[in-house]
Design a protein around this motif. Structure first.
Motif, PDB file in Angstrom:
ATOM      1  N   MET A 245       0.867  -1.179   0.000  1.00  0.00           N
ATOM      2  CA  MET A 245       0.000   0.000   0.000  1.00  0.00           C
ATOM      3  C   MET A 245       0.896   1.218   0.000  1.00  0.00           C
ATOM      4  N   PRO A 246       1.039   1.836  -1.184  1.00  0.00           N
ATOM      5  CA  PRO A 246       1.960   2.977  -1.245  1.00  0.00           C
ATOM      6  C   PRO A 246       1.505   4.078  -0.287  1.00  0.00           C
ATOM      7  N   ILE A 247       2.403   4.534   0.548  1.00  0.00           N
ATOM      8  CA  ILE A 247       2.063   5.517   1.572  1.00  0.00           C
ATOM      9  C   ILE A 247       1.598   6.837   0.956  1.00  0.00           C
ATOM     10  N   GLU A 248       1.983   7.105  -0.313  1.00  0.00           N
ATOM     11  CA  GLU A 248       1.523   8.333  -0.983  1.00  0.00           C
ATOM     12  C   GLU A 248      -0.006   8.395  -1.027  1.00  0.00           C
ATOM     13  N   LYS A 249      -0.639   7.215  -1.002  1.00  0.00           N
ATOM     14  CA  LYS A 249      -2.110   7.205  -1.040  1.00  0.00           C
ATOM     15  C   LYS A 249      -2.699   7.663   0.267  1.00  0.00           C
ATOM     16  N   GLY A 250      -1.889   7.670   1.310  1.00  0.00           N
ATOM     17  CA  GLY A 250      -2.381   8.058   2.625  1.00  0.00           C
ATOM     18  C   GLY A 250      -1.955   7.053   3.671  1.00  0.00           C
ATOM     19  N   ILE A 251      -2.166   7.414   4.924  1.00  0.00           N
ATOM     20  CA  ILE A 251      -1.779   6.533   6.022  1.00  0.00           C
ATOM     21  C   ILE A 251      -2.875   5.481   6.179  1.00  0.00           C
ATOM     22  N   PRO A 252      -2.527   4.196   6.022  1.00  0.00           N
ATOM     23  CA  PRO A 252      -3.584   3.186   6.081  1.00  0.00           C
ATOM     24  C   PRO A 252      -4.158   3.039   7.490  1.00  0.00           C
ATOM     25  N   VAL A 253      -5.499   3.041   7.580  1.00  0.00           N
ATOM     26  CA  VAL A 253      -6.169   2.829   8.870  1.00  0.00           C
ATOM     27  C   VAL A 253      -7.311   1.836   8.701  1.00  0.00           C
ATOM     28  N   ASP A 254      -7.714   1.229   9.830  1.00  0.00           N
ATOM     29  CA  ASP A 254      -8.833   0.286   9.775  1.00  0.00           C
ATOM     30  C   ASP A 254     -10.166   0.997  10.037  1.00  0.00           C
ATOM     31  N   HIS A 255     -11.230   0.213  10.268  1.00  0.00           N
ATOM     32  CA  HIS A 255     -12.578   0.798  10.420  1.00  0.00           C
ATOM     33  C   HIS A 255     -12.745   1.598  11.719  1.00  0.00           C
ATOM     34  N   THR A 256     -11.747   1.523  12.612  1.00  0.00           N
ATOM     35  CA  THR A 256     -11.813   2.347  13.817  1.00  0.00           C
ATOM     36  C   THR A 256     -10.834   3.515  13.719  1.00  0.00           C
ATOM     37  N   ALA A 257     -10.236   3.710  12.555  1.00  0.00           N
ATOM     38  CA  ALA A 257      -9.240   4.769  12.299  1.00  0.00           C
ATOM     39  C   ALA A 257      -7.892   4.455  12.936  1.00  0.00           C
ATOM     40  N   LYS A 258      -7.677   3.182  13.274  1.00  0.00           N
ATOM     41  CA  LYS A 258      -6.408   2.780  13.886  1.00  0.00           C
ATOM     42  C   LYS A 258      -5.394   2.397  12.816  1.00  0.00           C
ATOM     43  N   THR A 259      -4.142   2.765  13.049  1.00  0.00           N
ATOM     44  CA  THR A 259      -3.084   2.385  12.113  1.00  0.00           C
ATOM     45  C   THR A 259      -2.597   0.979  12.481  1.00  0.00           C
ATOM     46  N   THR A 260      -1.477   0.576  11.922  1.00  0.00           N
ATOM     47  CA  THR A 260      -0.963  -0.756  12.230  1.00  0.00           C
ATOM     48  C   THR A 260      -0.386  -0.816  13.648  1.00  0.00           C
TER      49      THR A 260
ATOM     50  N   VAL B 112     -14.236  15.375  10.169  1.00  0.00           N
ATOM     51  CA  VAL B 112     -15.045  15.421  11.391  1.00  0.00           C
ATOM     52  C   VAL B 112     -15.517  14.021  11.795  1.00  0.00           C
ATOM     53  N   ASP B 113     -16.042  13.276  10.838  1.00  0.00           N
ATOM     54  CA  ASP B 113     -16.610  11.967  11.178  1.00  0.00           C
ATOM     55  C   ASP B 113     -15.542  10.958  11.577  1.00  0.00           C
ATOM     56  N   GLN B 114     -14.398  10.998  10.899  1.00  0.00           N
ATOM     57  CA  GLN B 114     -13.339  10.061  11.263  1.00  0.00           C
ATOM     58  C   GLN B 114     -12.762  10.428  12.642  1.00  0.00           C
ATOM     59  N   ALA B 115     -12.748  11.719  12.940  1.00  0.00           N
ATOM     60  CA  ALA B 115     -12.284  12.169  14.258  1.00  0.00           C
ATOM     61  C   ALA B 115     -13.172  11.567  15.350  1.00  0.00           C
ATOM     62  N   LYS B 116     -14.480  11.591  15.133  1.00  0.00           N
ATOM     63  CA  LYS B 116     -15.413  11.039  16.122  1.00  0.00           C
ATOM     64  C   LYS B 116     -15.229   9.532  16.261  1.00  0.00           C
ATOM     65  N   THR B 117     -14.978   8.865  15.131  1.00  0.00           N
ATOM     66  CA  THR B 117     -14.751   7.421  15.163  1.00  0.00           C
ATOM     67  C   THR B 117     -13.514   7.101  15.997  1.00  0.00           C
ATOM     68  N   ALA B 118     -12.426   7.808  15.729  1.00  0.00           N
ATOM     69  CA  ALA B 118     -11.182   7.537  16.462  1.00  0.00           C
ATOM     70  C   ALA B 118     -11.376   7.794  17.949  1.00  0.00           C
ATOM     71  N   ALA B 119     -12.048   8.909  18.295  1.00  0.00           N
ATOM     72  CA  ALA B 119     -12.239   9.246  19.703  1.00  0.00           C
ATOM     73  C   ALA B 119     -13.027   8.150  20.404  1.00  0.00           C
ATOM     74  N   SER B 120     -14.044   7.651  19.735  1.00  0.00           N
ATOM     75  CA  SER B 120     -14.856   6.618  20.355  1.00  0.00           C
ATOM     76  C   SER B 120     -14.054   5.319  20.523  1.00  0.00           C
ATOM     77  N   ALA B 121     -13.234   4.994  19.533  1.00  0.00           N
ATOM     78  CA  ALA B 121     -12.401   3.788  19.650  1.00  0.00           C
ATOM     79  C   ALA B 121     -11.370   3.944  20.774  1.00  0.00           C
ATOM     80  N   ILE B 122     -10.770   5.114  20.873  1.00  0.00           N
ATOM     81  CA  ILE B 122      -9.756   5.346  21.902  1.00  0.00           C
ATOM     82  C   ILE B 122     -10.378   5.226  23.291  1.00  0.00           C
TER      83      ILE B 122
END
Ligand SMILES: Cc1cc2nc3c(=O)[nH]c(=O)nc-3n(C[C@H](O)[C@H](O)[C@H](O)COP(=O)(O)OP(=O)(O)OC[C@H]3O[C@@H](n4cnc5c(N)ncnc54)[C@H](O)[C@@H]3O)c2cc1C
Ligand code: FES
Lengths: 102, 448
Positions: free
Chosen positions: B290-305, B336-346
């Motif tokens: 997954m070329p990083i130029e496409k963006g930082i890969p995250v899962d459905h909770t916005a978590k990285t590896t 905004v929406d991904q921010a809320k997802t990450a906060a809830s997962a954290i």
């Protein structure tokens, strides 16, 4: 100038005085909870939804066409719903009470 | 966003620290969402930008003269009230995943329990001769004073200052994307003489289909903005005043690969952005293939590896369940929406990021609203409203399935499109939709 009272979802009430700009801007710049104004006030996001108190509906005026359309995206719409970024502060709004819809 | 409560554990967050890098739409929303979700520990928000975090969309819209210090996302007081430490003007230079620290440019490393990357993206500087900073002397060159990108409040301030002091207000915008076109409209309003140069055969080529491209070409042309397509800029030269008269006395000349030349006093480069991946790359949170130029890969909770590191907003490469593919978005909605997802997962919940993208653009008195992703369509319906001026909508389908709607001055279509994409069980009556005499109402637009 207008004094506007906001009631948030945790039932707190705050009265703010505004000179100009939109009601959303007044709420956001005073940190009123539940009014996010994500689109910056251009009627694109519906995160500034309020319910106008029954007695103040006439003072607040009616939603414009685009505003009424956008309100349809919200769960909690009533006859008294407004997107407050579309409400310009003026003397006419003095004394109204708005309940934050989220 | 769907929430599945598992075990909210606010008490466990006491005494912990969540660091957020990037205080813009994504980072700021994440900080406030963390408090809402019950995070009791410290929240520290870093940004290299010194301004109180502000809205970016207005930077290119309307009358730029109205943009002064920006529209703050939140007042300073809200950060204090919610116990959010804002460290503005501080760039983070590195992340140590083993020690779980981040190091700001000019101070000591700081420990984190959870880290959120909300680092966004930066404007691309294309390989145009004259634009490479190493080629120009910032002391003497007009180029550094007259060529701008548009991403920050400082960019706008510099553009305004230059526009105010320029004798001639000849502007060349390189790149006909949304930001380029919006700024063209704004500068046109401020009485500049504006030309937009687009490399492709139509403006907005990457983001929409010809219907909208030609609508916006006409709109700008009518307002006196000159739009020239298939113009690939290869060089920008300074016009030395001691030399013979240059193109209409402009400070700069823009040269295209076909030999055309344009005089310019101000140049705005709007050819897209590149994700700020340096931190993620050096921290090694990448995925093979997954070329990083496409963006930082995250899962459905916005978590990285890394289980302690999340990423949100413009910088992420994430899966969209509705369209079942990996995407990177540049929008307030996603931030905004991904921010809320990450906060809830954290905070120990189990969110699943699943939203339908939406976006808007304002040019002159035209409001464009887009919902969904049009790529992969095999059928388009363009519906014009006969009773309203300049109101129409473009509907993209794959078979009977609605993928996206672009609505011009017609919020009703945007709203109905949003609902129908969310609820694909309702089928659209395409014949009625495309018939301008058939009323725009669920009763006629939907199959009964
Ligand atoms: C002119 C313009 C007009 C736009 N119009 C629209 C629109 O109409 N509708 C819409 O939906 N979207 C629009 N957008 C896009 C929208 O603004 C972005 O999608 C949004 O800003 C993304 O937010 P973000 O927080 O993910 O990233 P960004 O806004 O890019 O913020 C990232 C932040 O991280 C900081 N940062 C990066 N690296 C570091 C580091 N190492 N240390 C410290 N800080 C760091 C940067 O300084 C920056 O402030 C527009 C964007 C621009 C520029
Ligand atoms: S602030 Fe976005 S609709 Fe009011």
């Amino acid at each position: 100038m207008a004094k506007i009272t906001f009631i948030t979802s945790d039932n707190e009430s705050v009265t703010l005085e505004g000179q100009s700009g939109s009601v959303m801007e007044l709420a956001v710049s005073n940190g009123v909870k539940g009014i996010d104004g994500d689109c910056g006030g251009v009627c694109s996001c519906a995160t500034c939804h309020v319910h106008v108190a029954e007695n103040d509906v006439a003072k607040a005026g009616e939603a414009s066409e685009i505003e009424a359309d956008m309100l349809e995206l919200e769960d909690n719409v009533t006859e008294a719903s407004r997107l407050c970024c579309q409400m310009e502060i003026s003397d006419a709004l003095d004394g109204i009470t708005l309940t934050v819809a989220r | 966003m769907n929430h599945q409560e598992t075990h909210p554990t606010p008490s466990k967050t006491h005494g912990k620290t969540c660091i957020i890098i990037g205080a813009s739409h994504a980072g700021v929303n994440a900080a406030f969402a963390l408090r809402k979700e019950g995070w009791q520990g410290d929240i520290v928000l870093f940004d290299g930008d010194e301004s109180l975090p502000y809205h970016r969309p207005p930077l290119s819209k309307g009358d730029l003269s109205a943009v002064s210090n920006g529209t703050p996302l939140k007042p300073e007081k809200s950060y204090t009230d919610d116990g959010i430490t804002l460290r503005l003007g501080e760039m983070i230079k590195s992340i140590d995943r083993n020690a779980r620290t981040v190091t700001p440019q000019e101070s000591e490393p700081l420990h984190y329990d959870k880290l959120v990357l909300a680092v966004g993206a930066s404007p691309i500087i294309p390989p145009i001769k004259g634009l490479n900073p190493s080629e120009v002397n910032p002391e003497t060159s007009q180029l550094t004073k007259a060529v701008f990108t548009l991403r920050t409040i400082n960019d706008v301030k510099r553009i305004k200052q230059r526009l105010g002091s320029a004798e001639n207000k000849k502007v060349v915008v390189i790149g006909g994307g949304y930001i380029g076109l919006e700024v063209a409209a704004s500068l046109n309003k401020m009485l500049a003489n504006v030309t937009v140069l687009e490399r492709e055969e139509r403006i907005l080529a990457r983001v929409t289909t010809p219907t909208l491209s030609s609508f916006f070409t006409d709109l700008h042309t009518r307002h006196g903005v000159n739009i020239d397509v298939q113009k690939s800029v290869i060089a920008i030269e300074e016009n030395n005043s001691t030399e013979p008269p240059n193109i209409e006395n402009s400070a700069l000349t823009v040269i295209c690969d076909d030999g055309t030349r344009y005089g310019a006093d101000i140049i705005i480069v709007g050819v897209g952005v590149r994700v700020n991946t340096a931190l993620a790359e050096s921290a090694g949170i990448t995925i093979e293939d997954m070329p990083i130029e496409k963006g930082i890969p995250v899962d459905h909770t916005a978590k990285t590896t890394d289980e302690h590191i999340y990423a949100i907003g413009d910088c992420t490469y994430h899966h969209n369940p509705t369209y079942d593919r990996f995407i990177r978005l540049e929008s307030v909605q996603n931030a905004v929406d991904q921010a809320k997802t990450a906060a809830s997962a954290i905070c120990g919940k189990a969110p699943h990021y699943n939203t339908i993208p939406w976006f808007w653009s304002d040019q002159y008195d035209v409001k464009l609203q887009i919902v969904g992703l049009f790529e992969g369509y095999d059928d388009i319906i363009v519906r014009k409203e006969t009773d309203k001026e300049q109101a129409f909508s473009v509907w993209y389908f794959k078979g009977e399935k609605l993928l996206a709607v672009e609505a011009v001055n017609f919020a009703k279509a945007y709203v109905m499109g949003s609902k129908l994409i969310k609820d694909p069980s309702k089928q659209i009556n395409k014949a009625n939709l495309s018939n301008p005499n058939s009323e725009f109402k669920p009763a006629s637009i939907l199959m009964q």
